[in-house]
Design a protein around this motif. Structure first.
Motif, PDB file in Angstrom:
ATOM      1  N   ALA A 138     -93.953  64.621  73.862  1.00 22.71           N
ATOM      2  CA  ALA A 138     -93.821  65.035  75.131  1.00 22.71           C
ATOM      3  C   ALA A 138     -94.685  66.289  75.259  1.00 22.71           C
ATOM      4  O   ALA A 138     -93.870  67.192  75.820  1.00 22.71           O
TER       5      ALA A 138
ATOM      6  N   ASN B 291     -94.723  67.686  79.188  1.00 20.63           N
ATOM      7  CA  ASN B 291     -93.571  68.161  79.718  1.00 20.63           C
ATOM      8  C   ASN B 291     -93.283  69.581  79.232  1.00 20.63           C
ATOM      9  O   ASN B 291     -93.128  70.303  80.235  1.00 20.63           O
ATOM     10  N   TRP B 292     -93.319  69.773  77.961  1.00 27.97           N
ATOM     11  CA  TRP B 292     -92.965  70.900  77.238  1.00 27.97           C
ATOM     12  C   TRP B 292     -93.911  72.174  77.663  1.00 27.97           C
ATOM     13  O   TRP B 292     -93.500  73.280  77.955  1.00 27.97           O
TER      14      TRP B 292
ATOM     15  N   MET C 296     -92.912  73.021  81.053  1.00 28.55           N
ATOM     16  CA  MET C 296     -91.364  73.606  80.805  1.00 28.55           C
ATOM     17  C   MET C 296     -91.449  75.238  80.272  1.00 28.55           C
ATOM     18  O   MET C 296     -90.519  75.846  80.669  1.00 28.55           O
TER      19      MET C 296
ATOM     20  N   ASP D 291     -97.057  69.665  88.520  1.00 34.18           N
ATOM     21  CA  ASP D 291     -95.585  69.168  87.773  1.00 34.18           C
ATOM     22  C   ASP D 291     -96.279  68.215  86.627  1.00 34.18           C
ATOM     23  O   ASP D 291     -97.508  67.973  86.729  1.00 34.18           O
ATOM     24  N   PHE D 292     -95.521  67.388  86.134  1.00 34.06           N
ATOM     25  CA  PHE D 292     -95.493  66.701  84.976  1.00 34.06           C
ATOM     26  C   PHE D 292     -96.563  65.497  85.776  1.00 34.06           C
ATOM     27  O   PHE D 292     -97.427  65.050  84.713  1.00 34.06           O
TER      28      PHE D 292
ATOM     29  N   TYR E 115    -100.346  64.934  84.122  1.00 35.43           N
ATOM     30  CA  TYR E 115    -100.321  63.773  83.542  1.00 35.43           C
ATOM     31  C   TYR E 115    -101.603  63.049  83.950  1.00 35.43           C
ATOM     32  O   TYR E 115    -102.567  62.600  83.205  1.00 35.43           O
TER      33      TYR E 115
ATOM     34  N   ILE F 100     -88.299  63.766  75.356  1.00 34.85           N
ATOM     35  CA  ILE F 100     -87.380  63.961  76.643  1.00 34.85           C
ATOM     36  C   ILE F 100     -85.980  63.195  76.530  1.00 34.85           C
ATOM     37  O   ILE F 100     -86.317  61.831  76.602  1.00 34.85           O
TER      38      ILE F 100
ATOM     39  N   GLY G 102     -82.796  67.340  80.730  1.00 31.26           N
ATOM     40  CA  GLY G 102     -83.054  67.712  82.454  1.00 31.26           C
ATOM     41  C   GLY G 102     -81.898  68.554  82.956  1.00 31.26           C
ATOM     42  O   GLY G 102     -81.945  69.090  84.246  1.00 31.26           O
TER      43      GLY G 102
ATOM     44  N   TRP H  96     -88.794  74.576  84.402  1.00 32.61           N
ATOM     45  CA  TRP H  96     -88.138  73.423  83.737  1.00 32.61           C
ATOM     46  C   TRP H  96     -88.112  71.975  84.643  1.00 32.61           C
ATOM     47  O   TRP H  96     -88.448  70.997  84.202  1.00 32.61           O
TER      48      TRP H  96
ATOM     49  N   GLY I 289     -91.661  70.700  84.817  1.00 35.04           N
ATOM     50  CA  GLY I 289     -92.018  69.947  83.631  1.00 35.04           C
ATOM     51  C   GLY I 289     -91.319  68.689  83.521  1.00 35.04           C
ATOM     52  O   GLY I 289     -91.583  67.716  82.645  1.00 35.04           O
ATOM     53  N   LEU I 290     -90.290  68.268  84.369  1.00 40.22           N
ATOM     54  CA  LEU I 290     -89.573  67.179  84.525  1.00 40.22           C
ATOM     55  C   LEU I 290     -89.760  66.064  85.623  1.00 40.22           C
ATOM     56  O   LEU I 290     -89.082  65.194  85.959  1.00 40.22           O
TER      57      LEU I 290
END
Length: 311
Positions: free
Chosen positions: A119, A122-123, A126, A161-162, A166, A206, A211, A225, A228-229
């Motif tokens: 992931a 995400n990280w 985050m 954001d993610f 992405y 994840i 979360g 955080w 990232g989610l």
């Protein structure tokens, strides 16, 4: 002309597959992807995004349940691939990644060796990074540790954001994959070992509990955080009445000792009309885009039209 086998499953991998299908220097002779899986309320079997793209182009699709099975490996070997390109797929046994004469390459959504793991997008968010990227590398035994081919840096915007990052990285990854395959075909591809570093962060898969927001942490960290989610799987926290609130967008707000003195971490506050916030270690986290369990996702001002914060 190179014979290519492509391995991948989610929509993140589709732009790379399509880029290779359009490459005049080779042909994708087969695609390997995950088996169809039940999805939706009816639990009907659903093909992966990569399978759908491959079938649209008439490319043979293999869907092994066991990559170590002799039957699968014999079927794969029959395609006589010169090179395998892997994007967002399972770990491969050596008998598979070492099968083609030119080996196998992976496209990873980080600037390796940073964020090895499942992931990386995400990280990076985050942890509040301002830059990430994509890397192509030759597969070896240990996950995400093979020799580097090419890298492309991508800035992380403050509002990323993610989901948005992405989408950026899957396009960048497709272009990087094409350049990497072209260099391998020409015999000019770099191959540099990953340099050891002391500041490396892992990027594990994840989990649901990842979360859960910990309000003993600083508000800015919590806002990252959430980024990232979002939009999936989404950060969450329990409200005072025990209901779970998913949080898709949030911002840190400094504590004002006169107008908004800081409460104990985890304390919720609202004016009932404009804001819903929760105390963190050093300030408040304003939640801006949320979903109450059993309800649809809403901007917080719309949620507050029919919601009262309970003490």
């Amino acid at each position: 002309m190179l014979n290519l086998v492509f391995m991948g499953t989610p929509d993140f991998a589709v732009p790379t597959l399509e880029s290779l299908l359009a490459w005049p220097g080779g042909r994708v002779v087969a695609v390997v992807t995950a088996p169809d899986r039940p999805a939706g309320r009816g639990r009907q079997l659903q093909a992966s995004a990569v399978k759908a793209a491959a079938e649209a182009h008439g490319v043979p699709v293999l869907q092994p349940t066991n990559l170590k099975s002799p039957e699968f490996q014999a079927e794969l070997r029959a395609y006589a691939a010169d090179l395998q390109v892997v994007v967002a797929f399972r770990m491969l046994p050596e008998a598979v990644w070492n099968m083609p004469r030119l080996g196998s390459i992976n496209i990873h959504a980080s600037l390796l060796p940073q964020y090895r793991g499942a992931a990386p997008i995400n990280w990076a968010l985050m942890h509040g990074d301002r830059e990430t990227g994509v890397t192509s590398f030759f597969l070896r035994h240990e996950i995400d540790t093979g020799d580097l081919i090419l890298q492309e840096r991508v800035p992380i915007a403050p509002d990323d954001d993610f989901g948005s990052l992405y989408d950026k990285l899957k396009v960048t990854g497709a272009a990087l994959a094409r350049r990497s395959v072209e260099a391998i075909a020409a015999g000019t591809a770099p191959s540099a070992p990953q340099a050891p570093r002391d500041d490396l962060r892992p990027a594990p898969k994840i989990q649901k509990e990842t979360g859960r927001l910990d309000f003993s942490r600083p508000a800015a960290e919590l806002a990252n955080w959430v980024r990232g989610l979002s939009p999936t799987p989404a950060a969450f926290a329990p409200l005072p009445d025990g209901r779970i609130l998913k949080i898709f967008r949030a911002q840190a707000v400094a504590s004002d000792p006169i107008t908004a003195p800081l409460a104990a971490p985890g304390t919720w506050a609202s004016d009932g009309r404009h804001y819903l916030r929760v105390a963190a270690a050093d300030g408040w986290l304003d939640v801006l885009d949320v979903q109450l369990e059993g309800k649809k996702r809403l901007p917080v001002k719309e949620l507050l039209l029919g919601f009262k914060l309970q003490a």
